[in-house]
Design a protein around this motif. Sequence first.
Motif, PDB file in Angstrom:
ATOM      1  N   MET A 273       0.825  -1.200   0.000  1.00  0.00           N
ATOM      2  CA  MET A 273       0.000   0.000   0.000  1.00  0.00           C
ATOM      3  C   MET A 273       0.865   1.258   0.000  1.00  0.00           C
ATOM      4  SD  MET A 273      -2.708   1.341   2.902  1.00  0.00           S
ATOM      5  CE  MET A 273      -3.938   0.089   2.581  1.00  0.00           C
ATOM      6  N   GLY A 274       1.883   1.271   0.847  1.00  0.00           N
ATOM      7  CA  GLY A 274       2.774   2.430   0.910  1.00  0.00           C
ATOM      8  C   GLY A 274       3.487   2.672  -0.405  1.00  0.00           C
ATOM      9  N   LEU A 275       3.934   1.583  -1.044  1.00  0.00           N
ATOM     10  CA  LEU A 275       4.628   1.699  -2.331  1.00  0.00           C
ATOM     11  C   LEU A 275       3.714   2.303  -3.391  1.00  0.00           C
ATOM     12  CD1 LEU A 275       7.264   1.067  -3.852  1.00  0.00           C
ATOM     13  CD2 LEU A 275       6.334  -1.199  -4.371  1.00  0.00           C
ATOM     14  N   ILE A 276       2.467   1.855  -3.417  1.00  0.00           N
ATOM     15  CA  ILE A 276       1.502   2.380  -4.392  1.00  0.00           C
ATOM     16  C   ILE A 276       1.208   3.853  -4.136  1.00  0.00           C
ATOM     17  CG2 ILE A 276      -0.903   2.262  -5.171  1.00  0.00           C
ATOM     18  CD1 ILE A 276      -0.744  -0.783  -4.631  1.00  0.00           C
ATOM     19  N   LEU A 277       0.906   4.202  -2.888  1.00  0.00           N
ATOM     20  CA  LEU A 277       0.533   5.579  -2.561  1.00  0.00           C
ATOM     21  C   LEU A 277       1.660   6.561  -2.864  1.00  0.00           C
ATOM     22  CD1 LEU A 277      -1.394   5.123   0.823  1.00  0.00           C
ATOM     23  CD2 LEU A 277      -2.327   5.315  -1.475  1.00  0.00           C
ATOM     24  N   VAL A 278       2.865   6.205  -2.455  1.00  0.00           N
ATOM     25  CA  VAL A 278       4.003   7.101  -2.668  1.00  0.00           C
ATOM     26  C   VAL A 278       4.317   7.247  -4.163  1.00  0.00           C
ATOM     27  CG1 VAL A 278       6.477   7.394  -2.291  1.00  0.00           C
ATOM     28  CG2 VAL A 278       5.014   6.677  -0.399  1.00  0.00           C
TER      29      VAL A 278
END
Length: 290
Positions: A273-278
């Motif tokens: 999730m963090g990878l996608i959002l960033v």
Amino acid sequence: MAKLSTLFVMLAALCWGLSGGIGGVLIAEGWDSLVVSFYRGAIGLVFVLGWLALRPGGSGLASRRLWFWSVIAGLGVAGNFTFYFISISEGSVAVAATLMYCAPVFVYLVSFALRLERPTPLKWAAIAMVMVGIVLLTRIYDVQPGGVTPIGVVAGLLSGLSYAVFIFGFKYAAPHGSPQAILVIAFAALALILFSMGDADQTLAVLSTPSWPLFVTLGVLGAGLSFVLYIVGLNYTAPAVASIVAMVEPVTASLFGVVVLDESLGAIQLAGMGLILVTVTALSVSSSTR
């Protein structure tokens, strides 16, 4: 004025995030995704009709191009709402919201195909990182009973693709009329499509169900107030700032899922999730600051 406009965009993203959670509650109660999507759009239509009535100037309703592109936008938002709630029903609010946040990636891919954007190694690398994030978030390599189903993954990605269609439709309709006129046509098209496709008995049953306040709240937050706030806020908010503020939506939806719906995400999923959002936010910011 700029700070107030940024606040409007943030509030719109917050409303969208909460609407995902409310939709999750309604789906858990047994309501069909098409019915939930219909009421979200139909109540939104009431709001934008009021906005058009208050500011009818420059509507462009006589323009055929406005109608054509607005209907395309309506098809996009109908698909966005419906696939989003299907993804929630087949997985979780957090996963569905994050997959929908991948919409800018689809915008890039369509822009590459139409030669509106020039592909670069950096853009392709960013898209590849988003794909890795999707694999980690959805754990499609290790589907467990009760986890995110393949249908949930596909529906989540289709919700993002549909939102990209809405963006293109709205963009090409904008020169021919006012935002409120575009949204009226788009939401009217949405309502007609989803009403004709949905379960008529269940659609009418909403009017007498104890859950009707949730449907009203969903429509107000998810399509009525939020779209008005977002369009007004964008007038004075830099696109780069809006891209960052938009992260409020998937974060809010995820927190709602964890706190209210008792959903959970593993460490690998959180990393995805963090990878996608960033990555998606960085893509949007780099595009808007050129």
